[in-house]
Design a protein around this motif. Structure first.
Motif, PDB file in Angstrom:
ATOM      1  N   VAL A  79     -58.311  72.017 -32.213  1.00 47.28           N
ATOM      2  CA  VAL A  79     -58.821  70.664 -31.979  1.00 47.28           C
ATOM      3  C   VAL A  79     -59.494  70.135 -33.245  1.00 47.28           C
ATOM      4  N   LEU A  80     -60.305  70.971 -33.896  1.00 48.43           N
ATOM      5  CA  LEU A  80     -60.973  70.559 -35.130  1.00 48.43           C
ATOM      6  C   LEU A  80     -59.967  70.278 -36.237  1.00 48.43           C
ATOM      7  N   SER A  81     -58.942  71.099 -36.318  1.00 49.37           N
ATOM      8  CA  SER A  81     -57.924  70.911 -37.365  1.00 49.37           C
ATOM      9  C   SER A  81     -57.194  69.581 -37.181  1.00 49.37           C
ATOM     10  N   GLU A  82     -56.852  69.285 -35.924  1.00 50.18           N
ATOM     11  CA  GLU A  82     -56.176  68.009 -35.660  1.00 50.18           C
ATOM     12  C   GLU A  82     -57.092  66.834 -35.979  1.00 50.18           C
ATOM     13  N   THR A  83     -58.395  66.985 -35.668  1.00 52.18           N
ATOM     14  CA  THR A  83     -59.351  65.916 -35.975  1.00 52.18           C
ATOM     15  C   THR A  83     -59.462  65.710 -37.485  1.00 52.18           C
ATOM     16  N   ALA A  84     -59.489  66.804 -38.228  1.00 48.71           N
ATOM     17  CA  ALA A  84     -59.555  66.713 -39.697  1.00 48.71           C
ATOM     18  C   ALA A  84     -58.317  66.000 -40.236  1.00 48.71           C
ATOM     19  N   GLU A  85     -57.173  66.337 -39.668  1.00 46.77           N
ATOM     20  CA  GLU A  85     -55.918  65.705 -40.100  1.00 46.77           C
ATOM     21  C   GLU A  85     -55.938  64.204 -39.806  1.00 46.77           C
ATOM     22  N   LEU A  86     -56.449  63.832 -38.638  1.00 48.61           N
ATOM     23  CA  LEU A  86     -56.557  62.415 -38.280  1.00 48.61           C
ATOM     24  C   LEU A  86     -57.554  61.688 -39.185  1.00 48.61           C
ATOM     25  N   LEU A  87     -58.656  62.355 -39.518  1.00 47.10           N
ATOM     26  CA  LEU A  87     -59.680  61.760 -40.375  1.00 47.10           C
ATOM     27  C   LEU A  87     -59.087  61.412 -41.745  1.00 47.10           C
ATOM     28  N   TYR A  88     -58.347  62.356 -42.317  1.00 43.81           N
ATOM     29  CA  TYR A  88     -57.706  62.113 -43.616  1.00 43.81           C
ATOM     30  C   TYR A  88     -56.685  60.988 -43.519  1.00 43.81           C
ATOM     31  N   ALA A  89     -55.867  61.008 -42.444  1.00 46.82           N
ATOM     32  CA  ALA A  89     -54.818  59.989 -42.287  1.00 46.82           C
ATOM     33  C   ALA A  89     -55.414  58.597 -42.146  1.00 46.82           C
ATOM     34  N   MET A  90     -56.535  58.481 -41.416  1.00 51.23           N
ATOM     35  CA  MET A  90     -57.173  57.176 -41.259  1.00 51.23           C
ATOM     36  C   MET A  90     -57.709  56.657 -42.593  1.00 51.23           C
ATOM     37  N   ALA A  91     -58.255  57.559 -43.410  1.00 51.89           N
ATOM     38  CA  ALA A  91     -58.756  57.159 -44.725  1.00 51.89           C
ATOM     39  C   ALA A  91     -57.608  56.675 -45.619  1.00 51.89           C
ATOM     40  N   LEU A  92     -56.470  57.360 -45.496  1.00 49.35           N
ATOM     41  CA  LEU A  92     -55.296  56.978 -46.287  1.00 49.35           C
ATOM     42  C   LEU A  92     -54.766  55.618 -45.845  1.00 49.35           C
ATOM     43  N   LEU A  93     -54.671  55.402 -44.550  1.00 50.52           N
ATOM     44  CA  LEU A  93     -54.174  54.125 -44.031  1.00 50.52           C
ATOM     45  C   LEU A  93     -55.122  52.976 -44.362  1.00 50.52           C
ATOM     46  N   ALA A  94     -56.414  53.252 -44.357  1.00 43.66           N
ATOM     47  CA  ALA A  94     -57.409  52.199 -44.597  1.00 43.66           C
ATOM     48  C   ALA A  94     -57.265  51.583 -45.985  1.00 43.66           C
ATOM     49  N   GLU A  95     -56.748  52.337 -46.963  1.00 42.56           N
ATOM     50  CA  GLU A  95     -56.572  51.806 -48.311  1.00 42.56           C
ATOM     51  C   GLU A  95     -55.135  51.364 -48.573  1.00 42.56           C
ATOM     52  N   GLY A  96     -54.301  51.353 -47.502  1.00 43.17           N
ATOM     53  CA  GLY A  96     -52.922  50.899 -47.663  1.00 43.17           C
ATOM     54  C   GLY A  96     -51.958  51.974 -48.096  1.00 43.17           C
ATOM     55  N   GLY A  97     -52.364  53.239 -47.987  1.00 41.05           N
ATOM     56  CA  GLY A  97     -51.480  54.333 -48.382  1.00 41.05           C
ATOM     57  C   GLY A  97     -50.405  54.614 -47.342  1.00 41.05           C
ATOM     58  N   GLU A  98     -49.481  55.502 -47.696  1.00 39.07           N
ATOM     59  CA  GLU A  98     -48.367  55.843 -46.815  1.00 39.07           C
ATOM     60  C   GLU A  98     -48.510  57.278 -46.322  1.00 39.07           C
ATOM     61  N   LEU A  99     -48.349  57.456 -45.018  1.00 38.86           N
ATOM     62  CA  LEU A  99     -48.420  58.786 -44.432  1.00 38.86           C
ATOM     63  C   LEU A  99     -47.133  59.559 -44.704  1.00 38.86           C
ATOM     64  N   LYS A 100     -47.271  60.860 -44.948  1.00 41.12           N
ATOM     65  CA  LYS A 100     -46.071  61.674 -45.148  1.00 41.12           C
ATOM     66  C   LYS A 100     -45.284  61.836 -43.854  1.00 41.12           C
ATOM     67  N   ASP A 101     -46.012  61.915 -42.720  1.00 41.12           N
ATOM     68  CA  ASP A 101     -45.367  62.142 -41.427  1.00 41.12           C
ATOM     69  C   ASP A 101     -45.977  61.197 -40.391  1.00 41.12           C
ATOM     70  N   PRO A 102     -45.548  59.934 -40.377  1.00 39.98           N
ATOM     71  CA  PRO A 102     -46.132  58.957 -39.439  1.00 39.98           C
ATOM     72  C   PRO A 102     -45.976  59.355 -37.982  1.00 39.98           C
ATOM     73  N   SER A 103     -44.857  59.981 -37.633  1.00 40.65           N
ATOM     74  CA  SER A 103     -44.625  60.348 -36.228  1.00 40.65           C
ATOM     75  C   SER A 103     -45.638  61.396 -35.758  1.00 40.65           C
ATOM     76  N   ARG A 104     -45.990  62.339 -36.637  1.00 44.22           N
ATOM     77  CA  ARG A 104     -46.993  63.341 -36.266  1.00 44.22           C
ATOM     78  C   ARG A 104     -48.351  62.667 -36.067  1.00 44.22           C
ATOM     79  N   PHE A 105     -48.693  61.741 -36.940  1.00 46.63           N
ATOM     80  CA  PHE A 105     -49.971  61.031 -36.813  1.00 46.63           C
ATOM     81  C   PHE A 105     -50.055  60.302 -35.472  1.00 46.63           C
ATOM     82  N   THR A 106     -49.017  59.600 -35.099  1.00 48.25           N
ATOM     83  CA  THR A 106     -49.047  58.839 -33.844  1.00 48.25           C
ATOM     84  C   THR A 106     -49.102  59.781 -32.640  1.00 48.25           C
TER      85      THR A 106
END
Length: 637
Positions: A599-626
């Motif tokens: 659960v913590l690992s998934e939260t960490a992954e989401l935290l990083y992805a949100m920071a990346l999206l907030a600056e207009g970056g591109e996710l490597k695996d959008p389907s996993r994020f969703t």
């Protein structure tokens, strides 16, 4: 060529352009004659130069001139020159097609334009003046023979989609264009372009400065009814750049600009200068009122015309004007250069380099004066050409400070009015040492970035840089007026005053202890994506953001280099987390309570992805994020 007569189709885009021109109503049809005379003048310039360089050229240069012939009864108008002429291949290439980049954009703009004057400007930018003849003529015939060749070429078209090309004999050197004028009583309400008074009026207004005589046989009837014929020269033939500025009317400058630029609107600024001493020259330069369509196209023409002792040498002399000032038009007339100087020699000629330096400083100095004395004109200039001028901050180190003085950029200070760097410095807060900026794809993305939170909260102004070239020049320039340029998305940012730091120091030290274990765990868990996870002093409402080290390349710059075919290593960045955000404090408590590692690992992954999206970056695996986000949301219901 075995087939001496051919009927060919216009290039598709040429055909569309012809239809638009023929079936649109323009406020000033007189321009067609100016364009024909301008083409004839160019042909005479080229023959004179070629005859000076090639002593074997079989060409008569004893009386170079332009002749205009009008027949009111037959309703024809002919413009003839005895210049360089064209071969059959030239005719097909230059007249049958539009050999210009960006024609599709031109057509689209013309279709969108409801204003006749605006359409005229669009046509002028592409130098397609020959086609303007179909605005006043039902049929156009061109007869030409290139100097030094025996066979001539005849071209004819009604502008309806096809043209005829025929190889013919006994053609005089040069080119003649005959227009079979439309009837006077058409809906277009044309002036009588076969009338002597009208021809004289057009030549005087638009072509008086042409260096070659423009002649026409005029008819006179005396009181007794006897008719006589005289050959008159209709233009003054005075080189405008050689005359004192006090003797030149603004209208003359404007028409000369239109002649050299093929633009139909007046210039924004005129620069008339004369240099005396060891190397003498005159220059007449113009800053256009609007940017051409090909300003950022690789094939776009750049440079000014070069003359030597009134002899035309070349168009688009790139050696005289740097690439970032490619929009500047005009003429430079040097007194001491060789007439057969080549482009390669020009690039290395010390005198030419000295002229270039003076011209550049004069153009930039003129813009600086415009900024101080005519802010509205300056804003027009910067809106049209600012993006190109900023290229000079990278290309022209010698004039970097002068360019910085005229740079305007968007700012959080005013959403509607760009700011100069000098104005930013004058508004800096007491104790502020750096000029803060952020680069990105759009103003909206930057204004909503997590990086802006502390700056907005504390009232610090931030420059908003959205042009691709901004990513490069801010790195290379480094500072303005002794103030470092500091990206708010790089390095450590701490906006607290010394008193505020003293008051909050205990809290900071406690936060470092409280979050030490989480920071260490996150750094290891996200090691494939980031090089460090640390507490942030720039966030107030967002949980996390990504920043670079002070000397790191930005993600946008990485993309730019890769787009240019340059391989650059991927730069890992730093994840900063907000110790006051509920998500971050919740993660710390969950870790202390021994929450499931997955659960913590998934939260960490989401935290990083949100920071990346907030600056207009591109996710490597959008389907996993969703998928992770959907699962986490489902658990809260």
């Amino acid at each position: 060529m075995s087939n001496r007569i051919e009927t060919l189709e216009f290039q598709a885009e040429t055909r569309q352009l012809l239809q638009l021109m023929v079936h649109s109503i323009y406020s000033n049809k007189d321009i067609f004659l100016r364009e024909l005379i301008s083409n004839a003048s160019d042909a005479l310039d080229k023959l004179r130069l070629e005859s000076l360089i090639d002593k074997e050229l079989q060409a008569d240069t004893s009386d170079l001139h332009v002749t205009i012939e009008a027949d009111k009864e037959q309703r024809t108008l002919t413009v003839r020159d005895n210049g360089i002429g064209m071969s059959r291949e030239d005719v097909v290439a230059l007249i049958g097609t539009i050999a210009k980049s960006g024609t599709a954009e031109l057509l689209q703009k013309m279709k969108e334009s409801k204003d006749a004057a605006a359409s005229q400007e669009l046509i002028g930018q592409f130098g397609v003046g020959f086609y303007s003849t179909f605005m006043v003529a039902d049929r156009v015939t061109l007869l030409t023979r290139r100097a030094g060749q025996e066979e001539g070429t005849r071209w004819e078209s009604t502008g309806e989609g096809t043209y005829v090309v025929e190889t013919v004999d006994d053609v005089p050197q040069g080119t003649s264009v005959t227009l079979y004028l439309k009837p006077e009583d058409t809906e277009d309400q044309l002036f009588d372009y076969a009338a002597e008074w009208k021809i004289k009026e057009i030549v005087k207004r638009y072509s008086d400065f042409i260096a070659w005589p423009i002649r026409m046989t005029t008819e006179r009837t005396d009181e007794a009814g006897a008719t006589t014929y005289d050959v008159q020269t209709l233009n003054s033939m005075k080189a405008l750049w050689a005359r004192p500025r006090s003797e030149v009317e603004p209208a003359e400058y404007n028409e000369f600009y239109k002649h050299v630029s093929h633009d139909w609107s007046d210039p924004l600024e005129t620069i008339h200068m004369k240099a005396e001493g060891t190397f003498e020259y005159e220059a007449l330069l113009f800053i256009p009122n609007h940017a051409p369509f090909d300003l950022f196209m690789r094939e776009g023409k750049r440079g000014v015309q070069l003359y030597v002792k009134r002899v035309f040498i070349m168009d688009d002399c790139e050696a005289l004007m740097p690439n970032y000032l490619r929009f500047v038009k005009g003429v430079v007339d040097a007194h001491d250069l060789s007439l057969n100087i080549s482009r390669e020699i020009l690039q290395q000629d010390r005198q030419i380099q000295a002229v270039r330096r003076r011209l550049v400083k004069k153009v930039l100095g003129t813009v600086k004066e415009m900024l101080a004395d005519q802010p509205e004109r300056y804003r027009t200039f910067w809106n049209e050409f600012g993006r190109a001028v900023k290229e000079g901050l990278v290309e022209d180190r010698d004039n970097q400070e002068l360019i910085l003085d005229i740079v305007s950029v968007d700012s959080t200070h005013d959403a509607d009015q760009p700011s100069t760097l000098r104005q930013y410095v004058e508004r800096m807060k007491d104790g502020q040492k750096d000029i803060y900026y952020m680069t990105g794809e759009s103003r909206g993305m930057i204004e909503n970035s997590p990086h802006m939170e502390a700056f907005r909260a504390k009232g610090y102004e931030v420059l908003i840089l959205t042009d691709p070239v901004d990513e490069v020049w801010v790195e290379q320039v480094g500072a303005f007026d002794g103030k470092p340029l500091q990206s708010i998305a790089k390095g450590q940012i701490d906006l607290d005053s010394e008193d505020e730091k003293a008051d909050t120091e205990p809290e900071r030290e406690q936060a470092k202890k409280d979050f030490a274990e989480l920071l260490s765990w996150l750094t290891g868990k996200l090691s494939a994506e980031v090089k460090e996870v640390r507490l942030s002093s720039r966030l107030t409402t967002s949980p996390a953001c990504l920043v670079g080290d002070a000397q790191d390349m930005t993600p946008t710059l990485e993309k730019l280099y890769r787009a240019m075919g340059q391989e650059v290593p991927h730069v890992k960045r730093i994840l900063e987390i907000n110790p006051t955000h509920p998500l971050v404090t919740g993660m710390r408590k969950a870790q202390e309570q021994g929450t499931d590692e997955e659960v913590l690992s998934e939260t960490a992954e989401l935290l990083y992805a949100m920071a990346l999206l907030a600056e207009g970056g591109e996710l490597k695996d959008p389907s996993r994020f969703t998928r992770l986000l959907a699962d986490r949301l489902a658990r809260t219901l």
